[in-house]
Each structure stands twice: as structure tokens, then as C-alpha cells.
Design an enzyme around this catalytic site. Structure first.
Site, PDB file in Angstrom:
ATOM      1  CG  HIS A 100      -1.968  -1.067   1.207  1.00 19.57           C
ATOM      2  ND1 HIS A 100      -3.237  -0.914   0.693  1.00 19.57           N
ATOM      3  CD2 HIS A 100      -1.911  -2.347   1.653  1.00 19.57           C
ATOM      4  CE1 HIS A 100      -3.909  -2.053   0.849  1.00 19.57           C
ATOM      5  NE2 HIS A 100      -3.123  -2.935   1.423  1.00 19.57           N
ATOM      6  CG  ASN A 173      -8.080  -4.144   0.817  1.00 20.63           C
ATOM      7  OD1 ASN A 173      -7.376  -3.179   1.080  1.00 20.63           O
ATOM      8  ND2 ASN A 173      -7.633  -5.382   0.836  1.00 20.63           N
ATOM      9  CG  HIS A 364      -2.779  -0.922  14.747  1.00 15.36           C
ATOM     10  ND1 HIS A 364      -2.874  -2.230  14.312  1.00 15.36           N
ATOM     11  CD2 HIS A 364      -2.413  -0.994  16.063  1.00 15.36           C
ATOM     12  CE1 HIS A 364      -2.597  -3.041  15.307  1.00 15.36           C
ATOM     13  NE2 HIS A 364      -2.320  -2.323  16.385  1.00 15.36           N
ATOM     14  CE1 TYR A 387      -2.540  -2.568   8.257  1.00 17.07           C
ATOM     15  CE2 TYR A 387      -2.695  -4.697   9.319  1.00 17.07           C
ATOM     16  CZ  TYR A 387      -2.941  -3.887   8.234  1.00 17.07           C
ATOM     17  OH  TYR A 387      -3.563  -4.402   7.128  1.00 17.07           O
TER      18      TYR A 387
HETATM   19 FE1  HDE Z   1      -2.751  -4.783   5.340  1.00 17.73          FE
HETATM   20  N1  HDE Z   1      -0.923  -4.038   5.842  1.00 17.73           N
HETATM   21  N2  HDE Z   1      -2.142  -6.638   5.845  1.00 17.73           N
HETATM   22  N3  HDE Z   1      -4.515  -5.596   4.690  1.00 17.73           N
HETATM   23  N4  HDE Z   1      -3.353  -2.992   4.792  1.00 17.73           N
HETATM   24  C1  HDE Z   1      -0.527  -2.770   5.709  1.00 17.73           C
HETATM   25  O1  HDE Z   1       0.654  -1.541   7.348  1.00 17.73           O
HETATM   26  C2  HDE Z   1      -1.044  -6.917   6.598  1.00 17.73           C
HETATM   27  C3  HDE Z   1      -4.873  -6.894   4.728  1.00 17.73           C
HETATM   28  C4  HDE Z   1      -4.599  -2.637   4.356  1.00 17.73           C
HETATM   29  O2  HDE Z   1      -3.227   3.554   3.879  1.00 17.73           O
HETATM   30  C5  HDE Z   1       0.813  -2.505   6.319  1.00 17.73           C
HETATM   31  O3  HDE Z   1       1.256   0.595   7.839  1.00 17.73           O
HETATM   32  C6  HDE Z   1      -1.006  -8.309   6.928  1.00 17.73           C
HETATM   33  C7  HDE Z   1      -6.284  -7.035   4.490  1.00 17.73           C
HETATM   34  C8  HDE Z   1      -4.625  -1.248   3.976  1.00 17.73           C
HETATM   35  O4  HDE Z   1      -1.628   3.337   5.355  1.00 17.73           O
HETATM   36  C9  HDE Z   1       1.191  -3.861   6.939  1.00 17.73           C
HETATM   37  C10 HDE Z   1      -2.115  -8.860   6.340  1.00 17.73           C
HETATM   38  C11 HDE Z   1      -6.750  -5.766   4.297  1.00 17.73           C
HETATM   39  C12 HDE Z   1      -3.338  -0.779   4.216  1.00 17.73           C
HETATM   40  C13 HDE Z   1       0.003  -4.712   6.554  1.00 17.73           C
HETATM   41  C14 HDE Z   1      -2.822  -7.807   5.672  1.00 17.73           C
HETATM   42  C15 HDE Z   1      -5.626  -4.873   4.422  1.00 17.73           C
HETATM   43  C16 HDE Z   1      -2.577  -1.888   4.722  1.00 17.73           C
HETATM   44  C17 HDE Z   1       1.826  -1.874   5.394  1.00 17.73           C
HETATM   45  C18 HDE Z   1      -2.559 -10.317   6.361  1.00 17.73           C
HETATM   46  C19 HDE Z   1      -8.197  -5.334   3.980  1.00 17.73           C
HETATM   47  C20 HDE Z   1      -2.812   0.623   3.957  1.00 17.73           C
HETATM   48  C21 HDE Z   1       2.053  -0.462   5.882  1.00 17.73           C
HETATM   49  C22 HDE Z   1      -2.633 -10.870   7.643  1.00 17.73           C
HETATM   50  C23 HDE Z   1      -9.119  -5.638   5.017  1.00 17.73           C
HETATM   51  C24 HDE Z   1      -3.108   1.545   5.092  1.00 17.73           C
HETATM   52  C25 HDE Z   1       1.292  -0.369   7.095  1.00 17.73           C
HETATM   53  C26 HDE Z   1      -2.618   2.926   4.754  1.00 17.73           C
HETATM   54  C27 HDE Z   1      -1.239  -1.789   5.119  1.00 17.73           C
HETATM   55  C28 HDE Z   1      -0.076  -5.998   6.938  1.00 17.73           C
HETATM   56  C29 HDE Z   1      -3.996  -8.032   4.911  1.00 17.73           C
HETATM   57  C30 HDE Z   1      -5.776  -3.462   4.264  1.00 17.73           C
HETATM   58  C31 HDE Z   1       2.504  -4.448   6.520  1.00 17.73           C
HETATM   59  C32 HDE Z   1       0.079  -8.995   7.734  1.00 17.73           C
HETATM   60  C33 HDE Z   1      -7.088  -8.349   4.482  1.00 17.73           C
HETATM   61  C34 HDE Z   1      -5.811  -0.469   3.438  1.00 17.73           C
HETATM   62  O5  HDE Z   1       1.268  -3.781   8.314  1.00 17.73           O
END
Ligand code: HDE
Length: 748
Positions: A100, A173, A364, A387
Site C-alpha cells: 500500500h 479494501n 492499525h 501494523y
Molecule cells: Fe494490510 N498491511 N495486511 N490488509 N493494509 C498494511 O501496514 C497486513 C490486509 C490494508 O493507507 C501494512 O502501515 C497483513 C487485508 C490497507 O496506510 C502492513 C495482512 C486488508 C493498508 C500490513 C494484511 C488490508 C494496509 C503496510 C494479512 C483489507 C494501507 C504499511 C494478515 C481488510 C493503510 C502499514 C494505509 C497496510 C499488513 C492483509 C488493508 C505491513 C500482515 C485483508 C488499506 O502492516
């Protein structure tokens, strides 16, 4: 001007000597979005009308030359002004988000329509008069910070609510399901989709071997694959897409009763996408297309709006579905549990500074408030760890909650101290609890004082590494999605798969994918196979060296019991009953003009479109101003060099022979119109303007004869030789409202 203050509210503990737990839910002054602006503005510095200084406040007298020994001599180490400036510059970048990274954001507010007290005690969902400030960041997932907005990808839809009980982040999402069921697969998924590690190719694209290699071995991803291959993954605008919380969460009311809840965001402008051919061209012509669109809409006062929807399920019904509520690869079809719209979010202010806000904001999933709680979805549980962990690195330590965009609007009181970049000056002798030296402050808050208490779910289980059998049906909902699409949307999914798999060089990967697609829908798989010049294998060939059988065991790929569901119109974008299909608000219409246009033909149409809420822009052979036959002067917004057909929703060529003659002489104009026609967009022309469409081969002599007085010759082709024909503007508006005229699309 530097207001000379930092960190007014974070220092709640130091602002008052004796903070008290009772301060916490104090509502005065915090309930509207302006308070968040005030909060941020304490750190705003706009350098207006001030002397240039170093970061120590020393005024700089020469910002053009470094300090040298003589005007041709070596630069001196002593030059602290040069060293400070270059050192700061060298450290300007922070790591981009691991996923992202590419994002655009805006401020706004949320208001609930009526109290939801029956379901949740969350303070921001009680009172329709309360405006809760929000900050929303949209993003693509795979690309780097500087990558194109138009990648075929999931869009992040992250909302931070600055509530009076602390920050609540709904980190969702634009697609309601996910690729994987368990967080332990997330690093693998991301490594597979990111550019390949040996050559860092391709950027912001899933059309390559490693992504499809992984997917072809993960049948659980098949539902999500249907969504990302659909037009949902190439939105026309961030303002025209849905958002979803994805996981099942809990609502808890003040009596402690819990219910399951799924969150939805429904855009009031409806759902719209671009075509893949357009997406690829926009990526070159304007890679900031979505960012610009969001920014401009807000600057123009066209504030984007979404309604917050909830699907609520009673706890007793947890097991009454054909799928598991904890499985993030499943939706609850809206036909089974309707989406109730409970409030509205309006985005009405652009960020002041991209880095300070859009880049430094930290969402987060674990930022939660009383009245909302988690479930045991194994993807959700893993996210809860990720997060905060990633932000510690990205934002340089444990104090990023003090960055203005991340600060809650309520005071903070705790015994956490120190660390890199600590801004708060905590007063007093104690930083522990229990203490007597500070009268026990800060106190724990009882649940009647908004203290957060986790929902006391009963758990009695063995500690195992296993996937519940209730997670094993990977195809029924993938099929439901595909079969719920309109014909053009099904065609787009097939074309997307042909494109993506066509970029895969390893033939067995393509074959594994065809096998999996055949489990979703035979016709879909056959059609993709035809495009690839391949056939569907009879069985799934497991690669020789595969070490982890698990879910990729071919036996498990065949669903035990295929669940047939009625198509769900809520899943399609075209003719989706949940969204308006008659608005052209904020759509961009290009007027193709040169000097000598017919003044009234241009002005009348402009008026009709603007009344309907559209944005009119002129594209001309040159920039500067254009003059009509009767002297009207209009500004050229684009030339045919700086503008492009893919940046607009519809086109109009007004009457005026001199204007039309100069347009005819420019071959770029032909291409512009032909491309717009090919992308199924609405085109209108009046008077001599019809000649231009004829010259481009869009209007034929036969058309003119057969139309017998109709203004719309063919779907989306609105033309009249009479420059002032009655109803012409209305006809154009209603044709644009159809978004696209799919009849024109070639068959597969
Ligand atoms: Fe994320 N995701 N994600 N994700 N995610 C991040 O956090 C993660 C997942 C989502 O505009 C990271 O600060 C794991 C689903 C958005 O700043 C990180 C798993 C959904 C954003 C991370 C998922 C999301 C992130 C990267 C599986 C929809 C951007 C930078 C277990 C429900 C937020 C950060 C923004 C960002 C981890 C799966 C949505 C790495 C481990 C499912 C919208 O922490």
C-alpha cells in the site's frame, strides 16, 4: 508562519498537572472536524513573509553560495548552513510502506443517521448530531510510492475516525474478500506479487510468473482472483468504488450483548471503472489520474460521499451459513443479510502536506474503541500484530502517535515514556502504576467510563496448526461472483485473465490456473484457454519439488459439496441496484474546439452539462484562448498534445465551420475520437461538428439516412446537423449517464 507551538494536545498529561480519568470522554470542542484542523494547525509552518532560518533559528544571509576559501577555492567544513541543509536533505526519505505504498488521502467527517445503541455502544455511532472527523487514505497494494494509480490491483480504503473515545481505524479494501485465509501466508503472497527479486520487474503489476505461480498453488485465492480480474480492480475514480472491512467484526452494546458485523462503504456516485486498454494508456498519460481526480473534486467542492453499511448477524446464527463467518475469502451475500446504511462520510478537505499527513498516517486494525471488537478470523488476528510492528520501523520508533495526523483528539494519559523522537514533556515523579505519589493517576477507566474491555468470548480448544474444514470450499463463491456479472463484465474478466496469464512464461503455471478456473466455471476456463491457445488439464499437476502439501493437495481442490447460489446483482458494477444509474456528476466532458466555433452551440451545451453537475474542459489545437464566430472567448484547458481521450468520460464537437475545419486538419483529433469511440464512451456533435465524426469514420452516410430524425444515432452517439436541436443537451446527458455503451465492444 510558524505558530511556534508543537504538540498541544498530545501533552494532555503535561497540560494539566493532575489528569483525571474523568477527563477522557469530555466532549467539549472535540465533536467536529474543525477541531482536528486546529489540532493539526499547531504544527503548520507555511514560510510566508518570514526570514529564512536554519533549524536552530539563525537567520540565513546567503542561500546561494557555500562558504569557500576565496570565490574559486575549496568549500569549508565550517559551513554549518550548508552541512545542515544537505544533511537534512539526505535524510528526507522514510521507508515506503511494504504494501500500500502508493496512496492518496483526504480529510472529512462521519455522521451516523440514527443511534445504533441497540447494537453498539461506540460513542461515534450514537448521536446523529455528532460529526466525527476522519482521515481516509486510498492506495494500491503492490506498486511503489511513485507507481501508477491505474495498476490492476486491490485498492486500500483505510479510514481513521478521530472519536471522543480515541482513534478507531477501519482498515479495509475495495474488495470484500482476500487472497488468503491465514496471516502466515501474507509475506509469501506479497513476495509473489511484488517485482521479481532477481530483476525487479514488473512494477505495480500482477501479470508475471511469480504471482501466478503462487496463486495457482493456492486454491483459496480463487474468489479474490475473480474480483481482481474484474473491473473493480481498475476504478474510474477512488470516489466511485465501494469499501469493505473484509473480516467479520463484532458490535457490542452497553449490556455486553455481541453480534457479528461486516462493514461496507457505498459510494453515492455509484460504481464505475475504466477499460484495461484505457488503464494502461492512462498510466502513461497521467499516472496520478486517481490522485488528481480526488484532489480536484475536493478543491471544486464536489465532496465525495460514502454511506457506511453494516450487515449484522446474531451470535446464535454463527453456524447457519454455507460458509464460515471467520473465513476472509467469503462474503455474506446481501440477498441473505441485507446491508443497512447507518451513516455518511463526506471528504471535504485536501491534506496540507502530503508527507506530513498522507505519508505519515499510521492505520492499525488494532485501533479500536469500546463497542467494536474482533473475531477469530485468522487473517485478522495476524494483522493485529503487523501494523504496529511495521510502523515502528517506518516511522522511526514508538512515538509516531505524536505525529499530528495520528494524534487522537482526546488527551492521552499513560506511563509510557521516552524513545526516539519523543515530543511530550511528561511532568512529575511517577511513571508507573499503581502509585501513591501521584494519587494513583492515571486511573483505569471502568466500562461505564468508556474503558475498553474485550468481549469475553469463551474459548476451549487444543493448540494446533490446522485449517478448519469449514474453510475448505474455495470455489462456490468464486462461481457466484463470476455468474453474477453482466455479460460485458464477464468478458472483461476473461480478457483480464488472458492478458495476465498471457504474460506468464512458464507453461505449467498457466495450466494449473486453467485447471483451477475450470473448478469455478467451465465456460470461463474454456474461453481463457482459447485466448491462450491452451487446453484445460484433466488433473492438477503438483510441481515435483513441492514441500508443503496443505491446501494445494489436488484432492482438496475439488469441493466436497458445491454450493449453488442465485446470482447476486449486488456483486456487479453494471446495473447494480444499490447505486444510482442516472447521474453524470463530476464526470469530465471534453469539448473539441478550435477558433471559429459556434458560440451558442458551445455555451448552451456547457450550461446543460454543468447544470447536470459535469465538469467541462476544452481540448484544442493550441493552448491559450479560443474565439468563437461571434467573439466569445474560452480558455483552452488542454491541447491535443497535453490532453488525451482516455482522460475524459465523453466528448462533444460543437458546430462552427472554421473550428471543425481546423480540427479536421489535425490527425491527432481523429485518433482522439476513434479511441473514445472504441472505449464505448458517449460522443456528441452538432452542425458542422458531425462532419468531424464522419471524417473519423464514426458516423457513416448510412447512419445519417437511417436515423430518421433521432438525436441518438446509435447507443452513445448523439448528433444533429441542426446546431440548436430541441432536447439535444438532455439526450447527451442521459447517454453519458449510462457511463459506457457496451454494445460497441467487440465480442471475445
Ligand atoms: Fe494490510 N498491511 N495486511 N490488509 N493494509 C498494511 O501496514 C497486513 C490486509 C490494508 O493507507 C501494512 O502501515 C497483513 C487485508 C490497507 O496506510 C502492513 C495482512 C486488508 C493498508 C500490513 C494484511 C488490508 C494496509 C503496510 C494479512 C483489507 C494501507 C504499511 C494478515 C481488510 C493503510 C502499514 C494505509 C497496510 C499488513 C492483509 C488493508 C505491513 C500482515 C485483508 C488499506 O502492516
Amino acid at each position: 508562519m510558524n505558530k511556534g507551538k508543537t504538540n498541544g494536545r498530545t501533552g494532555g498529561a503535561n497540560a494539566k498537572n493532575e489528569p483525571h480519568a474523568a477527563d477522557l470522554p469530555n466532549s467539549a470542542g472535540y465533536g467536529d472536524q474543525n477541531s482536528k484542523l486546529d489540532d493539526l494547525s499547531q504544527n503548520i509552518e507555511d514560510s510566508g513573509g518570514e526570514f529564512l532560518t536554519t533549524n536552530q533559528g539563525v537567520r540565513v544571509n546567503d542561500n546561494q553560495n557555500s562558504l569557500k576559501a576565496g570565490d574559486r577555492g575549496p568549500t569549508l567544513l565550517e559551513d554549518f548552513i550548508l552541512r545542515e541543509k544537505i544533511t537534512h536533505f539526505d535524510h528526507e526519505r522514510i521507508p515506503e510502506r511494504v504494501v500500500h505504498a502508493r496512496g492518496s488521502a483526504a480529510h472529512g467527517y462521519f455522521q451516523v443517521y440514527e443511534s445504533m445503541a441497540q447494537y453498539t455502544k461506540a460513542h461515534f455511532l450514537q448521536d446523529p448530531s455528532v460529526k466525527t472527523p476522519v482521515f481516509v487514505r486510498f492506495s494500491t497494494v503492490a506498486g511503489s510510492r511513485g507507481s501508477t494509480d491505474l495498476a490492476r490491483d486491490v485498492r486500500g480504503f483505510a479510514v481513521k475516525f478521530y472519536t471522543q473515545e480515541g482513534n478507531y481505524d477501519l482498515v479495509g479494501n475495495n474488495i470484500p474478500v482476500f487472497f488468503i485465509q491465514d496471516a502466515i501466508k501474507f509475506p509469501d503472497l506479497v513476495h509473489a506479487v511484488k517485482p521479481e527479486p532477481h530483476n525487479e520487474i514488473p512494477q505495480a503489476a500482477s501479470a508475471h510468473d511469480t504471482f501466478w505461480d503462487f496463486i495457482s498453488l493456492m486454491p483459496e485465492s480463487m474468489h479474490m482472483i475473480m474480483w481482481v480480474m474484474s473491473d473493480r480492480a481498475i476504478p474510474r475514480s477512488l470516489r466511485m468504488m465501494e469499501g469493505f472491512g473484509v473480516h467479520t467484526f463484532r458490535f457490542v452494546n452497553d449490556r455486553g450483548k455481541a453480534r457479528f458485523v461486516k462493514f461496507h462503504w457505498k459510494p453515492l456516485l455509484g460504481l464505475h471503472a475504466v477499460l484495461w486498454d484505457e488503464a494502461q494508456k492512462i498510466s502513461g498519460k497521467d499516472p496520478d489520474f486517481h490522485r488528481r481526480d480526488l484532489w480536484e473534486a475536493i478543491e471544486n467542492g464536489d465532496y465525495p460521499e460514502w454511506e457506511l453499511g453494516v450487515q449484522i448477524v446474531e451470535e446464535k446464527d454463527e453456524f447457519s451459513f454455507d460458509f464460515d463467518l471467520l473465513d476472509p475469502t467469503k462474503i455474506i451475500p446481501e440477498e441473505i443479510v441485507p446491508v443497512r446504511r447507518i451513516g455518511k462520510m463526506t471528504l471535504n478537505r485536501n491534506p496540507e502536506n502530503f508527507f506530513a499527513e498522507t505519508e505519515q498516517v499510521a492505520f492499525h486494525l488494532g485501533n479500536i474503541v469500546p463497542g467494536i471488537d474482533f473475531t477469530n478470523d485468522p487473517l485478522l488476528q495476524g494483522r493485529l500484530f503487523s501494523y504496529l510492528d511495521t510502523q515502528l520501523l517506518r516511522l522511526g520508533g514508538p512515538n509516531f502517535h505524536e505525529i499530528p495526523i495520528n494524534r487522537p483528539v482526546v488527551p492521552l494519559h499513560n506511563n509510557q515514556r521516552d524513545g526516539f523522537m519523543r515530543q511530550t514533556v511528561n511532568r512529575g515523579q511517577t511513571s508507573y502504576e499503581p502509585n501513591s505519589l501521584r494519587g494513583g493517576c492515571p486511573f483505569q477507566a471502568g466500562t461505564d467510563m468508556s474503558g475498553f474491555a474485550s468481549y469475553a468470548e469463551r474459548i476451549d480448544a487444543q493448540k494446533i496448526r490446522e485449517r478448519s474444514p469449514s474453510f475448505h470450499d474455495h470455489f462456490s463463491q468464486a462461481r457466484l461472483f463470476f455468474q453474477s456479472q453482466s455479460q460485458p463484465e464477464q468478458n472483461h474478466i476473461i480478457r483480464a485473465l488472458r492478458f495476465e496469464l498471457g504474460k506468464v512464461e512458464t507453461v505449467p503455471i498457466r495450466e494449473r490456473m486453467l485447471f483451477l478456473l475450470a473448478q469455478v466455471d467451465k465456460e470461463l476456463a474454456n474461453s481463457v484457454a482459447r485466448g491462450l491457445g491452451a487446453s484445460i488439464p484433466a488433473r492438477l499437476e503438483k510441481p515435483m519439488n513441492m514441500s508443503v502439501p496443505g491446501d494445494v493437495d489436488p484432492k482438496k481442490v475439488q469441493p466436497k459439496r458445491a454450493i449453488e447460489m442465485e446470482p447476486s446483482p449486488a456483486l456487479r458494477m453494471i446495473d447494480n441496484p444499490n447505486f444510482p444509474s442516472d447521474t453524470i456528476k463530476t464526470r469530465k466532458i471534453a469539448f473539441l474546439v478550435a477558433d471559429g466555433f459556434d458560440d451558442a452551440a458551445l455555451l448552451d451545451m456547457k450550461q446543460a452539462l454543468m447544470t447536470a453537475g459535469a465538469v467541462v474542459m476544452t481540448v484544442a489545437p493550441h493552448l491559450g484562448v479560443l474565439t468563437g464566430i461571434n467573439g466569445t472567448v474560452v480558455k483552452a484547458d488542454f491541447s491535443f498534445l497535453t490532453g488525451s481521450s482516455v482522460l475524459f468520460d465523453a466528448f462533444y464537437v460543437p458546430d462552427g465551420e472554421p473550428s471543425v475545419n481546423s480540427l479536421k486538419a489535425d490527425p491527432d483529433v481523429n485518433n482522439f475520437l476513434i479511441e473514445g469511440y472504441k472505449h464505448c464512451k458517449t460522443i456528441a456533435a452538432s452542425g458542422a461538428g458531425v462532419e468531424l465524426l464522419a471524417a473519423a469514420g464514426i458516423v457513416t452516410a448510412a447512419d445519417e439516412i437511417s436515423r430518421t430524425g433521432k438525436l441518438e444515432f446509435r447507443p452513445g452517439l448523439v448528433a444533429t446537423r441542426d446546431a440548436y436541436a430541441q432536447g439535444f443537451g438532455d439526450q447527451f446527458v442521459s447517454a453519458i449517464a449510462k457511463h459506457r455503451h457496451w454494445e460497441r465492444e467487440p465480442a471475445l
